[in-house]
Design an enzyme around this catalytic site. Structure first.
Site, short mmCIF file in Angstrom:
data_model
loop_
_atom_site.label_atom_id
_atom_site.label_comp_id
_atom_site.label_asym_id
_atom_site.label_seq_id
_atom_site.Cartn_x
_atom_site.Cartn_y
_atom_site.Cartn_z
N ASP A 151 86.14 34.99 43.50
CA ASP A 151 85.78 34.68 44.90
C ASP A 151 85.92 36.05 45.64
O ASP A 151 85.68 36.90 45.25
CB ASP A 151 86.82 33.50 45.17
CG ASP A 151 86.10 32.67 46.10
OD1 ASP A 151 85.97 32.91 47.34
OD2 ASP A 151 86.00 31.41 45.84
N HIS A 204 87.05 32.69 52.52
CA HIS A 204 86.67 31.57 51.59
C HIS A 204 87.59 31.62 50.53
O HIS A 204 88.14 30.49 49.85
CB HIS A 204 85.25 32.01 50.99
CG HIS A 204 84.62 31.11 50.01
ND1 HIS A 204 84.82 31.27 48.68
CD2 HIS A 204 83.80 30.06 50.47
CE1 HIS A 204 84.17 30.10 48.23
NE2 HIS A 204 83.57 29.28 49.27
N SER A 517 82.45 24.42 47.24
CA SER A 517 83.37 25.38 46.99
C SER A 517 84.74 24.83 47.13
O SER A 517 85.80 25.61 46.80
CB SER A 517 83.14 26.22 48.31
OG SER A 517 82.03 27.29 47.94
#
Length: 878
Positions: A151, A204, A517
């Site tokens: 990620d 994220h 996600s």
């Protein structure tokens, strides 16, 4: 139809053994022009050979050539190299080296998640998924399980993520940075300077990490006791993009595998075919015993065939998203002659202008100069010092806000025109706070305002919790399957819409994000709990047990089940997966081949006459070693889906059948028959059931419907009064999928030759193409196509070459709301004699036409009969 080239291009001696470079274009993958690729960068896939040269030997050979540089070697999950070249050497030359299997351009990847409309309370999240019972009743937390996250990195100093890195008892024991902070995908040579640790500068990865490992008190992860590794492959936001490339992601995945992780979680994606390098690597991971969980994608607004890679990789657990159950967020108090009403607000349209009003201010529901509540035409009345309540629709949030601001408004509240939450987006010209509210709240407030003077206040930190109107339903952004070969994608779904989790401390410590996600780490965590409870399960068995135990979702509009192409098996339930004492294989029935004719051997289906049907076998395994079980099989029908509206035009959100909850003729629904609807399976044994799936004969094949449903198994063990239920989704195409058109319907006006402004040329016979007067070939793919070739044909029927951008492989469906609404090629006096566009020739003057060929589903690329074709009118080249 497909050209081959024997042209020799002598650049250098390249290869393990000295060799002359030729244009080996049959080994080159060429992406459509809308796919962003890194210039002069390639993934070179090598043939597997026990006696052939080593990766090191190939690396040395490639590095010995000027203008060729090997940047990475892959030998564990992907057999190949990442190679950079100067402009003098391209993919076709690299492909000519002996031992090269295929050459892929290096794609850029960007993270497509979104800020949520509102913030969310976390405790409600874990109850419908069985996570709460697993954590508290069973005492499981993922301890002993290793999870690798690929990620943007993680803020490991966050107090709810351990505030540590690779120290004793720290959850973060593995990981590395592979990209650094300065990677800019708009640069021809992006800077890659990895940091000592994978610290997150985007958010994220930290958000994903909290969903998995959050320690509380604000964020409770699904598997807080697991051991983690973070493999940072995305850089900081640059020009609004958080980017990476194929080769960097491959390096992160290989490192995660080498560190011995049981599960690898990938909240990323792009493309649509399982043959791309990242999908190939993930499929090999599965074969090596690693569970791979990947996001199905966030292209739900574009309908079918939007599942991404590596989620469509073979054996990968692809994850869809459902919306959260309860919403906690900022509220405003509207006071009207009808009383006081607290209303949940979205996040502001701009962080610079929060919607905070400590004292009451006047609020109005004005109509614009056209008499509309939409606020698109501007206002002829003053809104000075007031907050304007405006209906969503027709024009953008920014236009509505700008018009109200110009009339003197000090704030704007936009109410939705459909059910559900939304988050407004405005540009820098809007300098007043803008928020959104639900349709129901908006309509009620407008009606109340009409009864007399009204006010609103929104004090800082005033929050409230409300039930979500779309609680537990599929998130509108969640991508639809199937894969290009009709595999059911996703496998299952999990909470991903409006998820509150950790965020880098310098960016606020917490945030609410939406996307598959977010659903992906949720499922990765459930896998950890399942592995902790049942360590004997193989990767294949974990996939089956999770899918079998998921709960199919119902469409509230039609009363039928949600189609498996959107939800997979349904909402994950890890508690039931752990407690399950049976398993059904395969966990889904993907029907891409059917027989047309009477159904043999099933009396109840004879009355249907000739229909499309498929026969499948499922195996029911009783994993209880001490008790036998009775099995009853029933079925439930899901919505059928079509990409086309009633008038034959392509749509975005799929059309459903039935269109409502009203009853419909039974022959418009799929039907199921089985050799045994009731059977007994002894302790520790298994039995097979033959299942017949009949496509709905009452739906017109011309409308291109995709049908589906669920096999519902009720299981009850000896001397037990309470049983359990397992589910297997099925889905297929109502027609001959091999014969399906991939190009858009004729009513679209495509394919067509157009000018460079994409205006169709009315009389192609009068078109004269030259070096200074080019045109375009435009077409639209409504179904993914493995190969699309646009060639130039002379008046004698001879193929001259490929148009510029005219040969593309692994083509995704064109997405009406995406970056690729159309595909195309350049019509000029230049063509290429090779697929990789390395050898150009100038076309002599004369009469020519364009021949477009697109491979139909499941077709053989070497068989001309498997292509759908189109030919333009003849035109001139000067």
């Amino acid at each position: 139809m497909i050209l081959t080239s024997g042209v020799v291009f002598t650049v250098a001696c390249l290869g393990v053994a000295s060799a002359q470079l030729t244009f080996a274009d049959n080994k080159v993958v060429t992406y459509p022009p809308y796919v962003p690729v890194k210039r002069g960068a390639y993934i070179v896939e090598l043939e597997h050979s026990k006696t052939g040269p080593s990766i090191a030997a190939y690396t040395a050979s490639f590095n010995s050539i000027s203008d060729v540089w090997v940047s990475s070697q892959f030998s564990t999950l992907f057999n190949g190299l990442a190679v950079s070249t100067s402009d003098s050497i391209g993919a076709t030359q690299l492909a000519s080296v002996q031992g090269v299997k295929r050459v892929w351009p290096v794609r850029y990847h960007r993270l497509p998640y979104r800020m949520s409309a509102t913030n969310i309370t976390y405790p409600y999240l874990h109850q419908p998924t069985g996570v709460s019972r697993t954590l508290h009743e069973l005492g499981l937390n993922g301890k002993g399980i290793k999870i690798g996250i690929v990620d943007t990195g993680v803020d490991y100093t966050h107090p709810e993520l351990g505030n540590c890195w690779k120290t004793t008892d720290c959850p973060w024991q593995y990981g590395a940075d592979f990209i650094g902070d300065k990677f800019d995908s708009s640069s021809p040579n992006p800077i890659i300077i990895p940091n000592p640790t994978p610290m997150d500068c985007d958010g994220h990865g930290t958000h994903v990490s909290g969903i998995l490992s959050g320690q509380g008190p604000n964020v409770y992860g699904v598997a807080p006791g697991a051991t983690y590794g973070m493999y940072r492959v995305f850089s900081c936001p640059v020009n609004g993009n958080v980017a990476s490339t194929d080769d960097i992601i491959l390096r992160g995945i290989e490192a995660a595998y080498q560190d011995g992780h049981d599960i690898i979680s990938l909240s990323l994606g792009g493309g649509s075919w399982p043959e791309d390098p990242i999908s190939v690597a993930c499929s090999k991971l599965v074969k090596k015993g690693v569970v791979v969980v990947a996001a199905n994608g966030n292209e739900g607004a574009n309908g079918l065939f939007t599942a991404g890679t590596p989620a469509v990789g073979h054996g990968v657990i692809a994850v869809g998203s459902v919306d959260n159950w309860n919403i906690t967020g900022a509220i405003a108090e509207f006071t009207t002659p009808q009383g006081s009403r607290p209303v949940l607000l979205s996040t502001p349209g701009s962080d610079r202008y929060p919607f905070i009003f400590e004292a009451d201010v006047p609020v109005v529901a004005p109509v614009d100069s056209s008499g509309s509540p939409l606020g698109c035409a501007g206002y002829s009345v003053s809104l000075s010092g007031k907050i304007a309540v405006i209906q969503r629709g027709v024009c953008s949030f920014a236009q509505k806000a700008a018009a109200a601001q110009a009339a003197g408004a000090i704030g704007v509240v936009v109410y939705n025109n459909v059910a559900g939450t939304l988050s407004p987006s405005v540009n820098a010209t809007v300098t007043v706070p803008v928020v959104a509210i639900s349709q129901a709240d908006g309509l009620a407030i407008v009606a109340d305002i009409a009864t007399g003077p009204s006010t609103v206040k929104a004090p800082n930190k005033l929050v409230g919790t409300f039930p979500a109107s779309t609680a537990g339903q599929m998130s509108s952004f969640s991508s639809f399957g199937p894969s290009p070969e009709l595999a059911i994608e996703p496998l299952l779904s999990a909470p991903g819409g409006n998820i509150w989790s950790t965020y880098p401390q310098r960016l606020g410590s917490y945030a609410s994000l939406s996307g598959t996600s977010m659903a992906t780490p949720y499922v990765s965590g459930t896998v950890a709990l399942l592995k902790q409870a049942r360590p004997e399960l193989s990767v294949k068995e974990i996939r089956s047990v999770l899918a079998n135990s998921a709960k199919p979702l119902r469409d509230v509009a039609t009363g039928q089940m949600i189609h498996p192409y959107w939800s997979g098996s349904g909402l994950v339930n890890v508690y039931d997966a752990i407690k399950s004492r049976a398993m059904i294989n395969p966990p889904e029935l993907s029907i891409n081949e059917t027989t047309f004719g009477p159904v043999p051997g099933f009396d109840q289906l004879q009355a249907l006459g000739s229909v499309r049907w498929a026969q499948r076998s499922v195996t029911i395994v009783n994993t209880d070693r001490t008790k036998g079980m009775d099995v009853w099989l029933e079925s439930s029908v899901a919505d059928s889906l079509s990409m086309y509206s009633v008038d034959g035009n392509i749509g975005t959100t799929p059309r459903t059948w039935p269109p409502s909850s009203a009853s419909v003729p039974p022959n418009t629904l799929p039907q199921i028959a089985a050799t045994d609807s009731h059977l007994y399976v002894a302790a520790g044994q298994s039995k097979n059931i033959t299942v017949l799936v009949v496509a709905p004969p009452g739906l017109r094949e011309l409308e291109k419907w995709f049908y589906g449903g669920y096999l519902n198994f009720t299981l009850k063990w000896d001397q037990e009064s309470v049983g359990s239920n397992l589910f297997v989704p099925y889905a297929g195409y109502n027609g001959d999928y091999r014969a399906a058109d991939v190009l858009s319907t004729p009513s679209s006006g495509l394919p067509a030759l157009t000018d460079n402004n994409q205006v169709a040329i009315a009389d192609v016979s009068k078109l004269v193409v030259s070096a200074n007067n080019t045109a375009l070939l435009l077409y639209r793919l409504d179904v993914p196509s493995r190969v699309v070739a646009a060639t130039l044909v002379d008046a004698g029927g001879n193929t001259i070459g490929y148009l510029p951008f005219g040969y593309n492989e692994y083509n995704a469906r064109n997405l009406p709301n995406g970056d690729n609404p159309l595909s195309g090629a350049t019509v000029s006096n230049i063509v290429f004699t090779d697929r990789g566009a390395a050898h150009a020739i100038r076309v002599p003057t004369g009469k020519y036409h364009v021949h477009l060929a697109a491979l139909r589903p499941l077709g053989d690329a070497n068989n001309d009969k498997d292509y759908q074709t189109w030919d333009s009118e003849q035109y001139s080249i000067a």
